[in-house]
Design a protein around this motif. Structure first.
Motif, PDB file in Angstrom:
ATOM      1  N   GLU A 245       0.858  -1.184   0.000  1.00 38.70           N
ATOM      2  CA  GLU A 245       0.000   0.000   0.000  1.00 38.70           C
ATOM      3  C   GLU A 245       0.892   1.231   0.000  1.00 38.70           C
ATOM      4  OE1 GLU A 245      -3.221   0.332   2.803  1.00 38.70           O
ATOM      5  OE2 GLU A 245      -3.280  -1.850   3.076  1.00 38.70           O
ATOM      6  N   VAL A 246       0.420   2.291  -0.650  1.00 38.60           N
ATOM      7  CA  VAL A 246       1.176   3.537  -0.675  1.00 38.60           C
ATOM      8  C   VAL A 246       0.303   4.646  -0.094  1.00 38.60           C
ATOM      9  CG1 VAL A 246       2.536   5.150  -2.046  1.00 38.60           C
ATOM     10  CG2 VAL A 246       2.373   2.748  -2.748  1.00 38.60           C
ATOM     11  N   VAL A 247       0.799   5.266   0.962  1.00 33.96           N
ATOM     12  CA  VAL A 247       0.103   6.388   1.587  1.00 33.96           C
ATOM     13  C   VAL A 247       0.757   7.672   1.095  1.00 33.96           C
ATOM     14  CG1 VAL A 247      -0.456   7.545   3.758  1.00 33.96           C
ATOM     15  CG2 VAL A 247      -0.504   5.038   3.617  1.00 33.96           C
ATOM     16  N   HIS A 275      -1.931   7.771  12.055  1.00 34.07           N
ATOM     17  CA  HIS A 275      -2.672   7.296  10.877  1.00 34.07           C
ATOM     18  C   HIS A 275      -2.492   5.795  10.686  1.00 34.07           C
ATOM     19  CE1 HIS A 275      -4.452   7.422   6.851  1.00 34.07           C
ATOM     20  NE2 HIS A 275      -3.451   6.628   6.479  1.00 34.07           N
ATOM     21  N   GLY A 276      -1.253   5.325  10.884  1.00 33.99           N
ATOM     22  CA  GLY A 276      -0.956   3.904  10.700  1.00 33.99           C
ATOM     23  C   GLY A 276      -0.364   3.614   9.340  1.00 33.99           C
ATOM     24  N   VAL A 277       0.962   3.547   9.263  1.00 40.10           N
ATOM     25  CA  VAL A 277       1.610   3.288   7.978  1.00 40.10           C
ATOM     26  C   VAL A 277       2.616   2.129   8.083  1.00 40.10           C
ATOM     27  CG1 VAL A 277       1.333   5.653   7.128  1.00 40.10           C
ATOM     28  CG2 VAL A 277       3.385   5.052   8.445  1.00 40.10           C
ATOM     29  N   LYS A 280       3.948  -0.016   5.047  1.00 39.51           N
ATOM     30  CA  LYS A 280       3.484   0.626   3.823  1.00 39.51           C
ATOM     31  C   LYS A 280       4.562   1.541   3.260  1.00 39.51           C
ATOM     32  CE  LYS A 280      -1.199   0.554   5.721  1.00 39.51           C
ATOM     33  NZ  LYS A 280      -2.383   1.329   6.156  1.00 39.51           N
ATOM     34  N   PHE A 281       4.461   1.842   1.975  1.00 43.92           N
ATOM     35  CA  PHE A 281       5.251   2.902   1.380  1.00 43.92           C
ATOM     36  C   PHE A 281       4.571   4.228   1.722  1.00 43.92           C
ATOM     37  CE2 PHE A 281       7.634   0.913  -2.505  1.00 43.92           C
ATOM     38  CZ  PHE A 281       8.178  -0.036  -1.667  1.00 43.92           C
ATOM     39  N   VAL A 282       5.373   5.215   2.061  1.00 39.29           N
ATOM     40  CA  VAL A 282       4.886   6.587   2.187  1.00 39.29           C
ATOM     41  C   VAL A 282       5.567   7.407   1.099  1.00 39.29           C
ATOM     42  CG1 VAL A 282       5.086   8.687   3.581  1.00 39.29           C
ATOM     43  CG2 VAL A 282       4.263   6.578   4.631  1.00 39.29           C
ATOM     44  N   GLU A 283       4.773   8.170   0.372  1.00 34.23           N
ATOM     45  CA  GLU A 283       5.315   9.012  -0.699  1.00 34.23           C
ATOM     46  C   GLU A 283       4.834  10.439  -0.498  1.00 34.23           C
ATOM     47  OE1 GLU A 283       5.436   7.308  -4.613  1.00 34.23           O
ATOM     48  OE2 GLU A 283       4.830   9.204  -5.541  1.00 34.23           O
ATOM     49  N   PHE A 284       5.762  11.369  -0.541  1.00 34.52           N
ATOM     50  CA  PHE A 284       5.446  12.774  -0.304  1.00 34.52           C
ATOM     51  C   PHE A 284       5.198  13.490  -1.631  1.00 34.52           C
ATOM     52  CE2 PHE A 284       7.783  11.260   3.349  1.00 34.52           C
ATOM     53  CZ  PHE A 284       7.045  11.766   4.406  1.00 34.52           C
ATOM     54  N   TYR A 285       4.211  14.359  -1.632  1.00 33.87           N
ATOM     55  CA  TYR A 285       3.852  15.102  -2.832  1.00 33.87           C
ATOM     56  C   TYR A 285       3.196  16.399  -2.391  1.00 33.87           C
ATOM     57  CZ  TYR A 285      -1.113  13.829  -2.207  1.00 33.87           C
ATOM     58  OH  TYR A 285      -2.401  13.691  -1.738  1.00 33.87           O
ATOM     59  N   GLY A 286       2.721  17.178  -3.338  1.00 34.61           N
ATOM     60  CA  GLY A 286       2.001  18.398  -2.987  1.00 34.61           C
ATOM     61  C   GLY A 286       2.802  19.655  -3.259  1.00 34.61           C
ATOM     62  N   PRO A 287       2.159  20.817  -3.136  1.00 35.61           N
ATOM     63  CA  PRO A 287       2.782  22.084  -3.547  1.00 35.61           C
ATOM     64  C   PRO A 287       4.009  22.477  -2.733  1.00 35.61           C
ATOM     65  CG  PRO A 287       0.675  22.462  -2.428  1.00 35.61           C
ATOM     66  CD  PRO A 287       0.757  20.991  -2.699  1.00 35.61           C
ATOM     67  N   PRO A 305      11.418   4.731   9.666  1.00 34.55           N
ATOM     68  CA  PRO A 305      11.201   3.664  10.655  1.00 34.55           C
ATOM     69  C   PRO A 305      10.470   4.149  11.894  1.00 34.55           C
ATOM     70  CG  PRO A 305      13.463   3.651   9.866  1.00 34.55           C
ATOM     71  CD  PRO A 305      12.835   4.909   9.354  1.00 34.55           C
ATOM     72  N   GLU A 306      10.662   5.426  12.239  1.00 31.91           N
ATOM     73  CA  GLU A 306       9.993   5.954  13.423  1.00 31.91           C
ATOM     74  C   GLU A 306       8.500   6.165  13.180  1.00 31.91           C
ATOM     75  OE1 GLU A 306      13.489   5.333  14.381  1.00 31.91           O
ATOM     76  OE2 GLU A 306      13.387   6.880  12.831  1.00 31.91           O
ATOM     77  N   TYR A 307       8.119   6.492  11.946  1.00 28.35           N
ATOM     78  CA  TYR A 307       6.671   6.545  11.697  1.00 28.35           C
ATOM     79  C   TYR A 307       6.152   5.217  11.171  1.00 28.35           C
ATOM     80  CZ  TYR A 307       8.448   8.941   7.348  1.00 28.35           C
ATOM     81  OH  TYR A 307       9.137   9.343   6.223  1.00 28.35           O
ATOM     82  N   GLY A 308       7.048   4.234  11.038  1.00 27.85           N
ATOM     83  CA  GLY A 308       6.627   2.861  10.789  1.00 27.85           C
ATOM     84  C   GLY A 308       6.594   2.430   9.343  1.00 27.85           C
ATOM     85  N   ALA A 309       6.937   3.327   8.425  1.00 26.33           N
ATOM     86  CA  ALA A 309       6.814   3.020   6.999  1.00 26.33           C
ATOM     87  C   ALA A 309       8.019   2.257   6.487  1.00 26.33           C
ATOM     88  CB  ALA A 309       6.646   4.309   6.202  1.00 26.33           C
ATOM     89  N   THR A 310       7.825   1.553   5.381  1.00 20.34           N
ATOM     90  CA  THR A 310       8.943   0.892   4.705  1.00 20.34           C
ATOM     91  C   THR A 310       9.838   1.925   4.054  1.00 20.34           C
ATOM     92  OG1 THR A 310       7.540  -1.024   4.271  1.00 20.34           O
ATOM     93  CG2 THR A 310       9.551  -0.837   2.966  1.00 20.34           C
ATOM     94  N   VAL A 311       9.242   2.919   3.390  1.00 21.10           N
ATOM     95  CA  VAL A 311       9.993   4.018   2.786  1.00 21.10           C
ATOM     96  C   VAL A 311       9.266   5.325   3.057  1.00 21.10           C
ATOM     97  CG1 VAL A 311      10.938   2.569   0.929  1.00 21.10           C
ATOM     98  CG2 VAL A 311       8.841   3.859   0.524  1.00 21.10           C
TER      99      VAL A 311
END
Length: 889
Positions: A245-247, A275-277, A280-287, A305-311
């Protein structure tokens, strides 16, 4: 092996007259333009590595036709372009490769075949300790001590560098692995020769440190894995995973005056934990992406790793190219990166369509306020305005203490009164922040203003500056700030990972005595990413993560029990109070210094001879030969028993009968609780072993430095002083009860008694078992103790993989069950039945429980073997036996 190219995506790209082959995502029938960029990188990896064996066309199709519903349904095999190691995890990895060479010989194969098949780079950064501090010669003294302690390990690494192909070592005192990776090792886009033609493809990696994700800030896909999994990747095995999953995290706004990148990352960590990640992959985007400096992106990515994501992935854009140029990369490399990423549609611009994600979270940068995190977890953010209140609440609710206790420390400067919350460690350390010039320069500016107002750090505070690379001291010097940090005793103590991983070194004896005498809850403030219990220092219970300028501020204050907004940090020469607001630099001050002090030539100088090392390294007498000559007398390097009596054939898994519970643990048990880390207690089984082998306590070094000796490591497994085992009769630390005798013994001694009795072992745990760093010994140690299964409510991703990698079966309670709900004390015996169905992921296993009173009960558990590869590894007894059998034919 060349790709089969079943999807017809092979294409050519011309960059300044050079032709490159590449696998063009735009040639797919499917439209991937709205797919998360991180998954597009993963898709290219599959297309390029499709060979009909490791990667098949039917594995590529689900990702090529991705929708948010695809996540978790299909397995893919990720083949990283390279592997990144640090020495704590890298030394045992090289030990295992040396042992595999021996085992290959025993199986009748060629030991010389055991080499990394992809580039493997090891950075020696975890071994320096802060023995000397606050003085001009601290760095030189700590370096001398580092080589004195670790000569045997470093000589072994020199053997590996000579004997193993495709393996390079960045010697000690060069910097922290992730910062060296960011500033120099990362290619962003690779260019390899293939059949006489250059092949361009994205730089990807796995690393043996969970903070490998820092490189995601540079647009490089990679994450931390266990040492076992990394070794398999080095040996050509794909990293097996389900499509994640990608958040998407949409960033808006701009950081306000007074806030730092550290405050932003603590806010993101808190938000994403809520939120719970996990997994999961986390990907940053936006303005706000375009306004975010690369160093800030790396700071955020580092904390995945501290917010729990794979990336924590940021796409490549103009800021990436600017950073590559600023850090001394060649124009050829930069041009190739820009052309390739644009051709693939992987280059972010403000006009680019926003990807579709499984879920989205929005973070408004303008809402970020100065913050800390603590006293035990990175996600427990506290606004700086609430810092005193937060500490006082923790004092009573977390530590069970009432305000008011004091004790006197007889220091060289005179007697000092310490109390609850006294800051005894203030450390500017860790890859998270020392990679970020803005916060490092801000720390220097706070120091400058403090010195100019006549302030000094409190005499009971152990201060240290451990930069992530040589470039940091270069730009601090160029900015005219290094001398001010030194005046406040933030002298250079080493270029490496120190306090954040427990290499904080000893506190002054008088300070330790005062903490003990008053039973004080002492505090540390560090610019790191980890503050788990027992990690920073055994005597320091309250540990807070903060930005480098706040570390300086708390060293001036000397206590957590003060209000940074209303209480002065001290008084100046005229007796006037000096407040934090008087010292805090403006964003414009920091930005001006950034422009003046950063120079690409400094990076080129720092990395021109990075693999050669200093005179200490060059003087090491490196052994030669394809096979390492093990020494029984060594207390650092021993031939591990992982391949003892290994047969070419593999058997089927069998049911487990009559197992005893070695430890009954609660929620959020970290790898720091499981894996040996930090100082070695002379009274512990590991300490006793070392003394029996002639090692004096002052020469013990740390557990991390002795990871190449399984005898030390298995004795230190589950030995954390803060471990809470429900079988330890109320005692904290590495103790458990032997059943049925009822004796309370060290966990190692208990495991050895069970082994002598022929009793298999399990561990029970609650939620999030194995959070924290990717420590391979958190799996290796239990395996050597005889643990065959861990039954938990849930597992952290990397640790679950590591358990499988060592042949330990991860099992999850079902139907909301846990040990307490089932009234399990751990004094029962356990039969785990149904292994014949383990190939069916839908089939649960049955655990039959035989209670001491003669009654019986049963419950269901789910085997967490999530992919066919994980099942294969488990059946072989782990990843390395699987690889070895494959290579031996």
């Amino acid at each position: 092996m060349p790709s089969l190219d079943s999807f017809g995506t092979r294409d050519t790209l011309s960059v300044n007259g050079t032709e490159y082959a590449y696998f063009n995502l735009n040639r797919l029938d499917a439209d991937v333009s709205r797919m998360p960029v991180s998954l597009r990188v993963l898709l290219e990896n599959l297309l390029r590595n499709e060979d009909g064996e490791r990667v098949r066309a039917n594995e590529v199709e689900p990702l090529a036709n991705w929708t948010p519903e695809t996540a978790g349904r299909s397995e893919v095999g990720f083949s990283p372009a390279r592997v990144l190691l640090q020495d704590f995890t890298g030394v045992p990895a090289v030990v295992d490769l040396a042992a595999m060479r021996d085992a290959m010989g025993e199986l009748g194969g060629d030991p010389g075949r055991i080499n990394p098949l992809v580039p493997a780079e090891l950075v020696v950064d975890h071994s320096v300790q802060v023995d000397q501090f606050g003085t001009e010669g601290a760095w030189e003294a700590n370096t001398e001590k580092e080589y004195e302690r670790n000569r045997e390990r470093y000589t072994f690494l020199r053997w590996g560098q000579n004997a193993l192909d495709n393996f390079q070592v960045v010697p000690a005192e060069s910097g922290i692995v992730h910062q060296v990776n960011l500033e120099h090792l990362a290619r962003v886009v690779f260019a390899d020769e293939e059949n006489g033609q250059k092949l361009a493809y994205p730089d990807t990696l796995v690393g043996t440190d969970s903070h490998t994700t820092m490189i995601n800030g540079l647009g490089v896909l990679g994450w931390g894995v266990g040492g076992i999994e990394a070794e398999a990747a080095m040996l050509g095995q794909p990293v097996s995973m389900l499509i994640p999953e990608v958040v998407g995290v949409r960033l808006t706004g701009k950081l306000p005056e007074g806030a730092t990148a550290t405050d932003l990352v603590l806010t993101i960590t808190e938000t994403l934990r809520a939120h719970g990640v996990v997994g999961k992959f986390v990907e940053f985007y936006g303005p706000a992406i375009g306004e975010l400096p690369l160093a800030d992106r790396a700071t955020i990515a580092n904390m995945a790793p501290e917010y729990g994501a794979t990336v924590g992935f940021f796409p490549v854009d103009g800021t990436t190219l600017d950073y590559m140029r600023a850090s001394g990369r060649s124009e050829e490399q930069i041009a190739r990166t820009e052309a390739y990423m644009k051709a693939q549609g992987l280059f972010w611009t403000p006009e680019a369509p926003e990807p579709t994600f499984n879920a989205t979270v929005e973070v408004d940068l303008s809402s970020v306020v100065p913050s800390l995190a603590g006293p035990k977890r990175p996600q427990d953010r506290i606004a700086l305005s609430e810092a005193r209140k937060g500490f006082r609440t923790a004092l009573t609710e977390t530590f069970g203490k009432e305000p008011g206790a004091t004790a006197t420390a007889d220091l060289d400067s005179g007697a000092a009164e310490l109390g609850h919350g006294s800051v005894v460690i203030a450390a500017i350390t860790s890859c998270t922040n020392t990679s970020n010039p803005s916060v490092m320069l801000a720390a220097g500016l706070v120091a400058k203003k403090a010195v100019e107002r006549g302030l000094s750090t409190k005499p009971w505070v152990k201060t240290s500056l451990a930069p992530g690379s040589r470039v940091v001291t270069d730009y601090l010097q160029a900015a005219g700030l290094l001398s001010y940090l030194e005046e406040l005793h933030f002298n250079l103590v080493g270029y490496g990972c120190t306090t954040c991983i427990g290499n904080s070194g000893p506190l002054p004896e008088a300070v330790e005595s005062a903490i003990d005498a008053g039973e004080l809850v002492a505090a540390s403030v560090l610019s790191g990413n980890r503050n788990f219990e027992g990690r920073i220092h055994g005597k320091v219970k309250a540990n807070y993560l903060a930005s480098p300028p706040l570390v300086v501020a708390y060293a001036l204050a000397g206590t957590m029990d003060f209000d940074p907004y209303s209480d002065p940090l001290g008084t100046d020469a005229e007796g006037k109070p000096v407040y934090l607001k008087d010292l805090w630099p403006s964003l414009s001050e920091v930005e001006a210094l950034l422009r003046e002090s950063l120079d690409p030539e400094a990076y080129r100088r720092a990395y021109a001879h990075i693999f050669e090392g200093d005179e200490h390294w060059k003087e090491l007498d490196a052994p030669t030969g394809d096979r390492f000559e093990w020494s029984d007398a060594s207390t650092y390097i021993q031939n591990p028993p992982f391949f003892a009596d290994l047969k070419k054939e593999v058997g089927e898994p069998t049911d487990i009968y009559g197992a005893r519970c070695l430890a009954n643990l609660g929620d959020s048990v970290t790898t720091d609780h499981i894996s040996p880390a930090g100082a070695i207690d002379p009274a512990s089984p590991a300490g006793q072993y070392l003394m029996e082998h002639g090692v004096a306590p002052e020469d013990f070094n740390s557990y991390g430095a002795r990871r190449g000796n399984h005898e030390v490591m298995m004795r230190g497994t589950f030995a954390n002083v803060r471990l809470r085992n429900k079988l330890a009769q109320g005692r904290e630390g590495g103790w458990t009860t032997h059943v049925p005798s009822g004796e309370l013994l060290p966990i190692y001694d208990t495991a050895m008694r069970y082994r002598a009795e022929g009793t298999p072992l399990i561990v029970m745990a609650g939620r999030e078992y194995g959070t924290g760093s990717s420590r391979d010994w958190a799996a290796k140690g239990p395996a050597l103790l005889g643990v065959q299964a861990v039954i938990a409510e849930s597992f952290e991703r990397i640790h679950r993989s590591n358990l499988i990698g060592m042949g330990i079966l991860p099992l999850e309670f079902q139907h909301g069950d846990n040990a307490d709900e089932l009234e399990l004390t751990g004094e029962e015996t356990f039969d785990i039945v149904g292994m014949y169905d383990i190939e069916d992921p839908e089939e649960d296993l049955i655990v039959f429980v035989h209670c001491p009173d003669g009654t019986e009960k049963r419950f269901m558990v789910q085997p967490r073997l999530d992919t066919p590869n994980e099942l294969a590894y488990f059946k072989h007894g782990g990843i390395l036996p699987y690889v070895l059998r494959s290579m031996a034919g």
